[in-house]
Design a protein around this motif. Structure first.
Motif, PDB file in Angstrom:
ATOM      1  N   LEU A  85       0.830  -1.204   0.000  1.00  0.00           N
ATOM      2  CA  LEU A  85       0.000   0.000   0.000  1.00  0.00           C
ATOM      3  C   LEU A  85       0.865   1.255   0.000  1.00  0.00           C
ATOM      4  O   LEU A  85       0.577   2.227  -0.716  1.00  0.00           O
ATOM      5  N   TYR A  86       1.923   1.235   0.769  1.00  0.00           N
ATOM      6  CA  TYR A  86       2.841   2.380   0.812  1.00  0.00           C
ATOM      7  C   TYR A  86       3.511   2.598  -0.546  1.00  0.00           C
ATOM      8  O   TYR A  86       3.635   3.739  -1.012  1.00  0.00           O
ATOM      9  N   ASP A  87       3.942   1.512  -1.189  1.00  0.00           N
ATOM     10  CA  ASP A  87       4.583   1.646  -2.502  1.00  0.00           C
ATOM     11  C   ASP A  87       3.610   2.215  -3.532  1.00  0.00           C
ATOM     12  O   ASP A  87       3.986   3.077  -4.345  1.00  0.00           O
ATOM     13  N   ARG A  88       2.356   1.748  -3.499  1.00  0.00           N
ATOM     14  CA  ARG A  88       1.377   2.248  -4.467  1.00  0.00           C
ATOM     15  C   ARG A  88       1.073   3.727  -4.238  1.00  0.00           C
ATOM     16  O   ARG A  88       0.984   4.517  -5.188  1.00  0.00           O
ATOM     17  N   ILE A  89       0.934   4.111  -2.976  1.00  0.00           N
ATOM     18  CA  ILE A  89       0.658   5.519  -2.671  1.00  0.00           C
ATOM     19  C   ILE A  89       1.856   6.392  -3.044  1.00  0.00           C
ATOM     20  O   ILE A  89       1.696   7.526  -3.519  1.00  0.00           O
ATOM     21  N   SER A  90       3.066   5.853  -2.864  1.00  0.00           N
ATOM     22  CA  SER A  90       4.262   6.619  -3.246  1.00  0.00           C
ATOM     23  C   SER A  90       4.301   6.852  -4.751  1.00  0.00           C
ATOM     24  O   SER A  90       4.636   7.955  -5.212  1.00  0.00           O
ATOM     25  N   ASP A  91       3.936   5.825  -5.530  1.00  0.00           N
ATOM     26  CA  ASP A  91       3.904   5.996  -6.991  1.00  0.00           C
ATOM     27  C   ASP A  91       2.849   7.025  -7.400  1.00  0.00           C
ATOM     28  O   ASP A  91       3.093   7.870  -8.277  1.00  0.00           O
ATOM     29  N   GLU A  92       1.680   6.960  -6.770  1.00  0.00           N
ATOM     30  CA  GLU A  92       0.638   7.939  -7.084  1.00  0.00           C
ATOM     31  C   GLU A  92       1.078   9.353  -6.701  1.00  0.00           C
ATOM     32  O   GLU A  92       0.771  10.323  -7.401  1.00  0.00           O
ATOM     33  N   HIS A  93       1.798   9.441  -5.592  1.00  0.00           N
ATOM     34  CA  HIS A  93       2.297  10.756  -5.170  1.00  0.00           C
ATOM     35  C   HIS A  93       3.278  11.326  -6.194  1.00  0.00           C
ATOM     36  O   HIS A  93       3.231  12.525  -6.516  1.00  0.00           O
ATOM     37  N   LEU A  94       4.158  10.475  -6.721  1.00  0.00           N
ATOM     38  CA  LEU A  94       5.111  10.945  -7.731  1.00  0.00           C
ATOM     39  C   LEU A  94       4.390  11.389  -9.001  1.00  0.00           C
ATOM     40  O   LEU A  94       4.749  12.407  -9.611  1.00  0.00           O
ATOM     41  N   GLU A  95       3.363  10.638  -9.407  1.00  0.00           N
ATOM     42  CA  GLU A  95       2.603  11.027 -10.595  1.00  0.00           C
ATOM     43  C   GLU A  95       1.894  12.366 -10.383  1.00  0.00           C
ATOM     44  O   GLU A  95       1.891  13.231 -11.268  1.00  0.00           O
ATOM     45  N   LEU A  96       1.289  12.525  -9.207  1.00  0.00           N
ATOM     46  CA  LEU A  96       0.611  13.789  -8.919  1.00  0.00           C
ATOM     47  C   LEU A  96       1.605  14.945  -8.840  1.00  0.00           C
ATOM     48  O   LEU A  96       1.300  16.072  -9.258  1.00  0.00           O
ATOM     49  N   GLN A  97       2.796  14.670  -8.334  1.00  0.00           N
ATOM     50  CA  GLN A  97       3.811  15.719  -8.265  1.00  0.00           C
ATOM     51  C   GLN A  97       4.246  16.149  -9.664  1.00  0.00           C
ATOM     52  O   GLN A  97       4.413  17.347  -9.937  1.00  0.00           O
ATOM     53  N   ASP A  98       4.420  15.174 -10.571  1.00  0.00           N
ATOM     54  CA  ASP A  98       4.770  15.517 -11.953  1.00  0.00           C
ATOM     55  C   ASP A  98       3.650  16.321 -12.617  1.00  0.00           C
ATOM     56  O   ASP A  98       3.906  17.301 -13.332  1.00  0.00           O
ATOM     57  N   GLU A  99       2.412  15.897 -12.374  1.00  0.00           N
ATOM     58  CA  GLU A  99       1.280  16.626 -12.957  1.00  0.00           C
ATOM     59  C   GLU A  99       1.185  18.042 -12.394  1.00  0.00           C
ATOM     60  O   GLU A  99       0.876  18.997 -13.117  1.00  0.00           O
ATOM     61  N   TYR A 100       1.469  18.176 -11.105  1.00  0.00           N
ATOM     62  CA  TYR A 100       1.456  19.509 -10.488  1.00  0.00           C
ATOM     63  C   TYR A 100       2.521  20.410 -11.109  1.00  0.00           C
ATOM     64  O   TYR A 100       2.274  21.600 -11.362  1.00  0.00           O
ATOM     65  N   GLU A 101       3.701  19.847 -11.361  1.00  0.00           N
ATOM     66  CA  GLU A 101       4.763  20.644 -11.973  1.00  0.00           C
ATOM     67  C   GLU A 101       4.370  21.094 -13.378  1.00  0.00           C
ATOM     68  O   GLU A 101       4.642  22.240 -13.770  1.00  0.00           O
ATOM     69  N   MET A 102       3.712  20.202 -14.153  1.00  0.00           N
ATOM     70  CA  MET A 102       3.273  20.590 -15.486  1.00  0.00           C
ATOM     71  C   MET A 102       2.209  21.690 -15.418  1.00  0.00           C
ATOM     72  O   MET A 102       2.241  22.661 -16.183  1.00  0.00           O
TER      73      MET A 102
END
Length: 254
Positions: free
Chosen positions: A104-121
């Motif tokens: 669960l932690y690994d999946r949430i970490s991946d989603e966090h990275l995706e959201l961070q990339d989207e936020y930067e864009m």
């Protein structure tokens, strides 16, 4: 039932079973006495590094007043050390929960990275739109200033064309038809017939509205072109980002 009740396990027995499973010599315990009278246990575990050499891992337990407690603590420290050295996990009732929460932690970490990339864009798009907005505001101010200057210039032109005693913003004087000696009807005014015709208020308003319309068209086209440039830059960056993500995923698969 009291939920705070803990059931202890024998770490010394568990350490012995681990050594048997990995074909290691049995652990050896040593005891020392602190100056305050408490006991401190040390456990030695031999780990094979090659077919000829053995490394002795020494693990120290916390000091306790009883020998059983300090030996259990030393065995617990040795089990943690061996789990890292030999890459194994101890199966107990908490193992499945541990794996579940780790996934669960690994999946949430991946989603966090995706959201961070989207936020930067999105942040980059916002900065581009902000710069475009500021540019358009400055351009609007320049157009308003130019419009004001044109209005003043038109007023000066009307004042130059008109006679000194006639206001260019007033309505045209009423023309009264008169009949000449030859029978032709002509329009005459109360002013001198040889005076040039005065620019009327209607002509001034028409000219001013025409200039305003022209400037509005220029501003609209400039705004559309700037907006299209921002959208192209944003789409280009998103396309580059998608290509980078796809290349990284291909490298991971390889």
């Amino acid at each position: 039932m009291d939920s705070s009740l803990n059931v202890d396990v024998s770490f010394r027995q568990l350490l012995h079973n681990i050594c048997v499973q990995f074909s290691l010599p049995p652990p050896r315990y040593r005891m020392t006495v602190h100056t305050d009278g408490r006991l401190c246990s040390h456990v030695d575990v031999e780990v094979s590094r090659s077919s000829r050499f053995m490394e002795i891992i020494i693990c120290h337990g916390a000091p306790f007043s009883e020998a059983n407690q300090t030996q259990e603590n030393a065995a617990c420290v040795a089990i943690k050390r061996l789990s890292n050295e030999l890459s194994f996990e101890v199966r107990d009732v908490n193992l499945e929960d541990k794996k579940y929460y780790k996934n669960l932690y690994d999946r949430i970490s991946d989603e966090h990275l995706e959201l961070q990339d989207e936020y930067e864009m999105i942040n980059l798009d916002f900065e581009l739109l902000k710069k475009s907005y500021n540019f358009l505001i400055e351009e609007k101010k320049q157009i308003v200033a130019a419009l004001k200057e044109m209005k003043e210039s038109i007023g000066r032109c009307c004042a130059f064309i008109s006679p000194p005693n006639v206001d260019p913003m007033e309505e045209e004087p009423t023309r009264h038809p008169t009949t000449s000696n030859t029978g032709e009807t002509t329009a005459s005014t109360s002013d001198d017939p040889e005076t040039p015709s005065v620019v009327s208020s209607k002509n001034f308003d028409f000219l001013y509205s025409f200039v305003c319309t022209l400037l509005k068209i220029m501003f609209t086209r400039s705004y559309q072109s700037k907006t299209e440039d921002v959208l192209k830059q944003s789409r280009g960056k998103k396309k580059v980002r998608s290509l980078i993500d796809s290349s990284e995923s291909d490298e991971e698969e390889e």
